[in-house]
Design an enzyme around this catalytic site. Structure first.
Site, PDB file in Angstrom:
ATOM      1  N   GLU B  60      -5.167  21.872  57.687  1.00  0.00           N
ATOM      2  CA  GLU B  60      -4.694  22.595  59.096  1.00  0.00           C
ATOM      3  C   GLU B  60      -3.556  21.776  59.935  1.00  0.00           C
ATOM      4  O   GLU B  60      -2.427  22.086  60.837  1.00  0.00           O
ATOM      5  CB  GLU B  60      -6.201  22.608  60.172  1.00  0.00           C
ATOM      6  CG  GLU B  60      -7.434  23.819  59.783  1.00  0.00           C
ATOM      7  CD  GLU B  60      -7.590  23.336  58.311  1.00  0.00           C
ATOM      8  OE1 GLU B  60      -7.643  22.126  58.013  1.00  0.00           O
ATOM      9  OE2 GLU B  60      -8.304  24.673  57.913  1.00  0.00           O
ATOM     10  N   HIS B 129     -19.656  26.124  61.966  1.00  0.00           N
ATOM     11  CA  HIS B 129     -18.456  26.433  61.764  1.00  0.00           C
ATOM     12  C   HIS B 129     -19.613  27.815  63.511  1.00  0.00           C
ATOM     13  O   HIS B 129     -19.101  28.653  63.734  1.00  0.00           O
ATOM     14  CB  HIS B 129     -19.267  27.410  60.812  1.00  0.00           C
ATOM     15  CG  HIS B 129     -18.552  27.248  59.373  1.00  0.00           C
ATOM     16  ND1 HIS B 129     -18.777  26.370  59.050  1.00  0.00           N
ATOM     17  CD2 HIS B 129     -17.421  27.082  58.988  1.00  0.00           C
ATOM     18  CE1 HIS B 129     -17.986  25.390  57.975  1.00  0.00           C
ATOM     19  NE2 HIS B 129     -17.297  26.420  57.792  1.00  0.00           N
TER      20      HIS B 129
END
Lengths: 347, 327
Positions: B60, B129
């Site tokens: 990322e 998450h």
């Protein structure tokens, strides 16, 4: 300390002559190189003095002893190219055309500075001359350069990016993630990016040997299928030859290329660092013998391109430029307070 | 008016803008060949090719930084964070570079960059998450943070985001990708910094954004049964922030409950409560209540997860407290 390793020797074998006699530079250009490097040197010495006098705030990272590196590669700059580096950025900005006055004024935090006093030493930007910064987080700018190169290929601009970063940043994940993308995109001609690893042997106070077990740093480019070579970056002629050859290749292919430019940081990491516990004075003294400006001047004398008097005149001229920049910076007004809230968001 | 899902609304905004503007490209993990983890970008690679719909490795920081470089130099990239949880890997790029480069370059650089993806919890993805990062990103000057909840706003705000010349943190209600709603045909935009009154009322103002808004609408129905008229405000945009709509509502109702999935301390709700006391102090008939996520990393077990996030019961109780109908 500058060393020439096998791969830069290879470039000589390729038949590109390294002597001035066969280099495609006329006398004015050769003298101009000397003038540029000497001006940068005296500019930075003046900045260092001003920093110690408390006239320059924040950090000040000097490029003293590395001038030939940026000059040699940036000699291949063409309009449309994009140049990006970390915080040791004064030389890059000056070579590309920022004036000593506006750069010094920036260091002084003045409204006449290159970025209006909003960035300081670490954040020089001069977009009109192809200089896209000036970043303060080690490694953090590397992905940006790869993005510049993708955009240049996507826009079919024919331009390329020169992405400078230090040996300290090659251990950062940002380098590896970005180099991986560059290799991947370059496979399809989508990454005309020259990675210039400025190996000045120290990341702050940590030597290359103390930062990695794989000290042949350019080998790291192999992990991403990026072709690479080393160059003795304290030898301007070696850099010029290398730069000319590899930028031509990058422009033709759209693929990235890695350079490990061997140099040495003779000054401390930042101008505020006086204690250099991490290295001996002898090591620095030895490195100073390979100073790129001295070496270049010696070559000019040897080749009969310049006389000692010519070089003295260049030094005097450079001193005047540095003095003028300091005077301009000192006399410039601070940024207007209304500038505090400008440039946060674009319209 | 055509009805489409939240997911389709996002996709149509991106596809239409890609038709209009060649500088718009998409980058992200498995957004192309795979079709997108949440199928938001499904089919776009077939239409626009792999130079415009760029599948990236799982890195990322690298691809967000590269997209930022593209944005600085004439392109309008849209980065998909597979989920915003992964954006911590890219925070250096988003905060240290994207949010600041315009400022420290003295205005020489513009950054038309959209970073989008699902945010928030509710589907048992547990601690790593599950985050609601509006407050976190909303803290930093130099970026805009938005969180649409209806398909109408998803499309209209995505078009605004792509055309904006600043970095946009576009936080989608991931749990509602399949939710349907009316979406106008053709080109329309929903401006940033303008809250939506999702339901009008007179007795208490319920304020939130994203996935919590439908919850507030349920609470309002519950309260209606008790003879209480609740106004529901969907902030839509965290930065810039619509102070006016909130203050006007509180001046009318004199009571406010702010609801969020994220943790309470240093959060969006804290800021909303502060704005209300600064600008509507004399209009308040009760202290502002905040209903937030439990101060724990998100748990996995369904019952624990439900207990960790605001519920209809919790919010209704808070509303009754500000109405002095319950202790």
């Amino acid at each position: 300390m500058a060393t020439t390793r096998s791969r830069s020797a290879k470039s000589a074998e390729n038949g590109v002559a390294k002597g001035a006699e066969t280099l495609p530079y006329d006398r004015d250009t050769l003298i101009g190189f000397s003038r540029t490097m000497t001006t940068i040197r005296l500019f930075e010495e003046a900045a260092q003095k001003a920093f110690r006098q408390g006239k320059i705030g924040g950090y000040l990272h000097l490029y003293i002893g590395q001038e030939a590196l940026a000059l040699g590669f940036l000699h291949e700059y063409r309009p449309g190219d994009k140049i990006i580096t970390a915080y040791r950025d004064h030389a890059h900005a000056l070579i590309l055309g920022a004036t000593p006055r506006e750069v010094m004024a920036e260091l002084y935090g003045k409204g006449t500075g290159l970025v209006k006093g909003k960035g300081g030493s670490m954040h020089l930007f001069d977009v009109k001359n192809g200089f896209w910064g000036g970043y303060g987080i080690v490694g953090g700018h590397i992905p940006l350069g790869v993005g510049f190169a993708y955009a240049q290929a996507y826009q079919k601009s024919g331009a390329m990016t020169q992405l400078y970063f230090g040996d300290g940043s090659i251990h950062n994940g940002a380098f590896h993630e970005a180099a991986n993308l560059a290799g991947l995109w370059g496979r399809e001609g989508m990454n005309p990016c020259l990675f210039v690893l400025e190996n000045n042997k120290y990341g702050m106070g940590t030597s290359v040997q103390r930062a990695t077990a794989m000290t042949d740093l350019s080998e790291k480019f192999d992990s991403y299928a990026i072709e690479h070579e080393d160059v003795d970056a304290n030898d301007l002629f070696a850099v010029l030859e290398c730069a000319q050859r590899v930028t031509k290749k990058i422009r033709e292919t759209g693929t990235p290329y890695g350079i490990e430019a061997q140099t040495y940081r003779v000054t401390a990491h930042g101008a505020a660092d006086f204690l250099e516990r991490y290295r001996g004075k002898e090591e620095v003294a030895e490195a100073r013998k390979h100073d790129p400006i001295n070496r270049y001047e010696h070559r000019l004398l040897e080749m009969g391109v310049a006389t000692e008097a010519d070089l003295e005149a260049i030094r005097a001229e450079a001193k005047a430029v540095a003095d003028d920049a300091v005077k301009f910076a000192e006399e410039s007004p601070e940024p207007d307070l209304s500038e505090l809230y400008t440039d946060v968001l674009a319209d | 008016m055509p009805v489409m899902t939240y997911r389709e609304a996002l996709r149509s905004a991106m596809a239409e803008e890609m038709e209009r503007d060649e500088s718009v490209v998409l980058l992200g993990e498995d957004i192309g060949v795979y079709g997108g983890t949440h199928l938001v970008t499904d089919g776009l690679i077939d239409k626009f090719g792999d130079k415009r719909v760029i599948d990236t490795p799982i890195a990322e920081g690298g691809f967000t930084g590269a997209a930022l470089g593209m944005a600085m130099t004439g392109m309008r990239p849209i980065v998909e964070m597979m989920t915003w949880n992964f954006s911590f890997q890219a925070v250096d790029q988003i905060i240290q570079n994207a949010a600041k480069v315009r400022y420290f370059s003295g205005g020489q650089v513009t950054v038309p960059l959209v970073i989008r993806g699902p945010n928030g919890g509710g589907v048992q993805l547990s601690a790593q998450h599950t985050h609601s990062l509006e407050g976190f990103y909303g803290h930093f000057p130099g970026i805009k943070v938005v969180s649409p909840v209806t398909p109408h706003d998803a499309k209209g705000m995505m078009l605004t985001a792509i055309r904006d010349n600043n970095p946009i943190i576009f936080m989608e209600a991931g749990a509602l990708y399949g939710a349907k709603g009316e979406v106008p045909e053709g080109d329309y935009t929903v401006p940033f910094g303008k809250a939506r009154i999702a339901r009008e009322g007179t007795d208490v103002t319920l304020i939130s954004y994203g996935r919590q808004v439908p919850l507030l609408e349920k609470v309002a129905e519950t309260l209606e049964g008790e003879g209480v008229s609740a106004e529901v405000i969907d902030l839509r945009s965290i930065r810039p922030f619509d102070t006016e709509t909130i203050v006007n509502s509180v001046r009318k109702t004199h009571r406010a409950v702010v609801v969020q999935e994220q943790w309470r301390w240093f959060s969006v709700a804290s800021e909303v409560a502060a704005v209300i006391q600064e600008q509507a102090f004399d209009d308040l008939d009760a202290p502002v209540e905040r209903v937030s996520g439990a101060e724990v990393p998100a748990p996995y077990a369904r019952n624990l997860e439900l207990a960790a996030f605001p519920s209809v019961d919790q919010i209704a109780a808070a509303a009754r407290r500000v109405l002095y109908r319950e202790n």
